[in-house]
Design an enzyme around this catalytic site. Structure first.
Site, short mmCIF file in Angstrom:
data_model
loop_
_atom_site.label_atom_id
_atom_site.label_comp_id
_atom_site.label_asym_id
_atom_site.label_seq_id
_atom_site.Cartn_x
_atom_site.Cartn_y
_atom_site.Cartn_z
N HIS A 127 36.17 36.21 27.39
CA HIS A 127 36.27 36.97 28.66
C HIS A 127 36.93 38.30 28.29
O HIS A 127 38.16 38.38 28.16
CB HIS A 127 37.12 36.15 29.63
CG HIS A 127 37.42 36.81 30.94
ND1 HIS A 127 36.89 36.38 32.14
CD2 HIS A 127 38.25 37.85 31.27
CE1 HIS A 127 37.37 37.11 33.14
NE2 HIS A 127 38.19 38.03 32.64
N ASP A 158 36.19 38.54 39.65
CA ASP A 158 36.99 39.49 38.85
C ASP A 158 36.58 40.92 39.19
O ASP A 158 37.42 41.83 39.24
CB ASP A 158 36.79 39.22 37.36
CG ASP A 158 37.99 39.64 36.52
OD1 ASP A 158 38.79 40.45 36.99
OD2 ASP A 158 38.10 39.17 35.37
N ASN A 217 35.60 44.17 33.51
CA ASN A 217 35.03 43.32 32.47
C ASN A 217 33.91 44.10 31.79
O ASN A 217 33.37 45.04 32.34
CB ASN A 217 34.40 42.07 33.10
CG ASN A 217 35.42 41.21 33.78
OD1 ASN A 217 35.76 41.43 34.93
ND2 ASN A 217 35.95 40.23 33.07
N CYS A 265 42.38 43.26 36.89
CA CYS A 265 43.32 42.31 37.48
C CYS A 265 44.41 43.09 38.20
O CYS A 265 44.98 44.03 37.64
CB CYS A 265 43.92 41.43 36.39
SG CYS A 265 45.15 40.29 37.01
N HIS A 282 37.72 42.26 28.87
CA HIS A 282 37.74 43.50 29.65
C HIS A 282 37.50 44.65 28.66
O HIS A 282 37.80 44.52 27.47
CB HIS A 282 39.07 43.63 30.40
CG HIS A 282 39.13 42.71 31.58
ND1 HIS A 282 38.92 43.12 32.86
CD2 HIS A 282 39.35 41.36 31.66
CE1 HIS A 282 39.02 42.10 33.69
NE2 HIS A 282 39.27 41.01 32.99
P1 HMG Z 1 53.83 31.94 45.54
O1 HMG Z 1 54.17 33.02 46.51
O2 HMG Z 1 54.80 31.66 44.43
O3 HMG Z 1 53.42 30.55 46.23
O4 HMG Z 1 52.43 32.29 44.91
P2 HMG Z 1 53.96 29.72 47.44
O5 HMG Z 1 53.53 28.32 47.14
O6 HMG Z 1 55.40 30.03 47.67
O7 HMG Z 1 53.07 30.25 48.68
C1 HMG Z 1 53.27 31.50 49.29
C2 HMG Z 1 52.28 31.67 50.44
O8 HMG Z 1 50.94 31.69 49.93
C3 HMG Z 1 52.32 30.50 51.44
O9 HMG Z 1 51.95 31.05 52.70
C4 HMG Z 1 51.20 29.60 50.97
O10 HMG Z 1 50.67 28.78 51.99
C5 HMG Z 1 50.17 30.60 50.49
P3 HMG Z 1 53.05 31.30 53.86
O11 HMG Z 1 53.70 29.96 54.06
O12 HMG Z 1 53.99 32.34 53.28
O13 HMG Z 1 52.23 31.80 55.01
N1 HMG Z 1 49.32 30.05 49.44
C6 HMG Z 1 47.98 30.03 49.48
N2 HMG Z 1 47.09 30.45 50.39
C7 HMG Z 1 45.78 30.28 50.11
N3 HMG Z 1 45.34 29.71 48.96
C8 HMG Z 1 46.20 29.29 48.02
C9 HMG Z 1 47.58 29.44 48.27
N4 HMG Z 1 48.67 29.13 47.56
C10 HMG Z 1 49.73 29.50 48.29
N5 HMG Z 1 45.76 28.75 46.88
C11 HMG Z 1 50.33 31.72 43.87
C12 HMG Z 1 51.84 31.49 43.90
C13 HMG Z 1 49.80 31.13 42.60
C14 HMG Z 1 49.71 31.07 45.10
C15 HMG Z 1 50.11 33.25 43.91
O14 HMG Z 1 50.84 33.83 42.88
C16 HMG Z 1 48.67 33.64 43.79
O15 HMG Z 1 47.84 33.34 44.67
N6 HMG Z 1 48.32 34.32 42.71
C17 HMG Z 1 46.94 34.72 42.51
C18 HMG Z 1 46.91 35.75 41.48
C19 HMG Z 1 45.47 36.16 41.25
O16 HMG Z 1 44.55 35.77 41.94
N7 HMG Z 1 45.32 37.00 40.20
C20 HMG Z 1 44.04 37.48 39.83
C21 HMG Z 1 43.19 36.43 39.21
S1 HMG Z 1 43.63 36.05 37.52
C22 HMG Z 1 42.77 37.19 36.60
O17 HMG Z 1 42.21 38.12 37.12
C23 HMG Z 1 42.68 36.96 35.13
C24 HMG Z 1 41.32 36.39 34.68
O18 HMG Z 1 40.26 37.24 35.07
C25 HMG Z 1 41.32 36.25 33.17
C26 HMG Z 1 41.80 37.54 32.49
O19 HMG Z 1 41.12 38.57 32.55
O20 HMG Z 1 42.89 37.44 31.95
C27 HMG Z 1 41.08 35.01 35.26
MG MG Z 2 39.65 39.00 34.02
#
Ligand code: HMG
Ligand code: MG
Length: 302
Positions: A207, A16, A249, A240, A209
């Site tokens: 969790h 994060d 955080n 985020c 922030h």
């Molecule tokens: P999408 O574009 O809807 O997914 O994303 P897709 O299935 O159509 O895939 C698109 C491309 O991404 C494809 O590649 C996949 O292979 C690749 P292409 O064919 O175009 O070359 N792909 C991946 N590559 C590596 N690892 C993977 C993966 N999945 C697909 N796992 C998806 C949907 C969920 C993947 C996307 O929206 C995503 O990765 N989101 C991540 C968002 C994120 O990390 N946000 C920050 C973390 S959450 C947070 O901070 C909150 C938290 O701290 C708690 C809080 O504070 O609230 C936890």
């Molecule tokens: Mg967070």
């Protein structure tokens, strides 16, 4: 309710804390960060994310980070896994715990993981099943549990609903996340009281922030409702990418200082954490974001 005598701190800075950094940080620095955190005594470190590198470029080296960190037996190294592709990467990298992350707000779910809350749960089902089959711990994170950058108010029932679904998926731990740091202590008490009606309090974490400066007060409020797991980030790093304006955080140093004052044990070396926070901040060319960390560093330099 009496305060717990021991609290588990989950250090989230490698994930994060760094995911929102604009400049790419080298894998060497990420590995050194995790190794220093391990040496400081953290029982659980969120090491990286197996997410799409198009969405979060900073986490593109997840496999390398996991391969190169020096693991200490008993420490849980957690990683984020939004889908099966992420889970496969996490299992190959031998993560100890995988984290599914959904939201209590529809708008945020769409922005962060590109699907509705209901679709996210469907997407998490095979992830949960495969994690259980592999004997890996499963954690579920509920974003926007205290407010959403897009829809504002989030009903407590929406948070409880996601928590219930996570229980059904077999989550070992469930995070109540204040993604944009808008919560205040009474709301935290109300949300935690409601969530712990459906999840054992020993499996619920806070969790928080610190965007509005409420995180320490919110942790104290959560402690008073029986919560004993908190996520923190050295030097208050973090944010985020899908929650504009949200800052880091709560700083680990500040939380450790408060817990020590309350007589609550964490098993973590406070002075080592101050060093890590100062080192990481210097590397990022900024002043540390922990008040306690900066105060100790200034006193040392005097
Ligand atoms: P999408 O574009 O809807 O997914 O994303 P897709 O299935 O159509 O895939 C698109 C491309 O991404 C494809 O590649 C996949 O292979 C690749 P292409 O064919 O175009 O070359 N792909 C991946 N590559 C590596 N690892 C993977 C993966 N999945 C697909 N796992 C998806 C949907 C969920 C993947 C996307 O929206 C995503 O990765 N989101 C991540 C968002 C994120 O990390 N946000 C920050 C973390 S959450 C947070 O901070 C909150 C938290 O701290 C708690 C809080 O504070 O609230 C936890
Ligand atoms: Mg967070």
């Amino acid at each position: 309710m009496p305060l717990p005598s021991r609290v588990k701190i989950v250090e989230v800075s490698p994930r994060d804390g760094l995911q929102n950094e604009k400049e790419l940080i080298s894998t060497d620095i990420k590995v050194e960060l995790v190794d220093r955190l391990t040496a400081a005594g953290f029982p659980n470190i969120e090491a990286t994310s197996f997410v799409s590198p198009k969405w979060v470029p900073q986490m593109a080296d997840a496999t390398d980070v996991m391969a190169r960190i020096q693991r200490k037996p008993g420490v849980i190294y957690s990683v984020l896994t939004p889908n099966m592709k992420g889970l496969e990467g996490a299992l190959a990298a031998k993560a100890d715990e995988v984290v599914i992350f959904g939201a209590a707000s529809e708008a945020f779910s769409q922005k962060n993981i590109n699907c509705s809350i209901a679709e996210s749960i469907t997407r998490f089902e095979p992830v949960a099943e495969a994690a259980r089959a592999a004997g890996v711990r499963l954690r579920g994170s509920i974003s926007c549990a205290l407010g959403c950058p897009y829809q504002g108010e989030v009903p407590i029932e929406a948070v409880v609903d996601v928590a219930r679904r996570y229980v059904a998926l077999g989550c070992d731990e469930i995070d109540v996340a204040d993604t944009i740091g808008v919560g205040t202590p009474q709301r935290v008490r109300d949300v935690m009281t409601a969530v712990t009606q459906v999840v054992d309090p020993g499996r619920v974490s806070g969790h928080f922030h610190d965007t509005y400066g409420q995180a320490l007060a919110n942790i104290l409020a959560a402690l008073e409702t029986g919560i004993s797991i908190f996520h923190t980030s050295v030097a208050g790093l973090g944010g985020c990418p899908y929650a504009k304006g949200a800052t880091g955080n709560v700083a680990t140093e500040d939380v450790l200082y408060m817990l020590r004052g309350l007589g609550i044990n964490t098993g973590i070396d406070f002075d080592a954490v101050v060093d890590i926070g100062q080192w990481m901040s210097a590397h990022l060319n900024r002043k540390g974001g922990s008040r306690a960390g900066n105060a100790v560093a200034a006193k040392r330099a005097a």
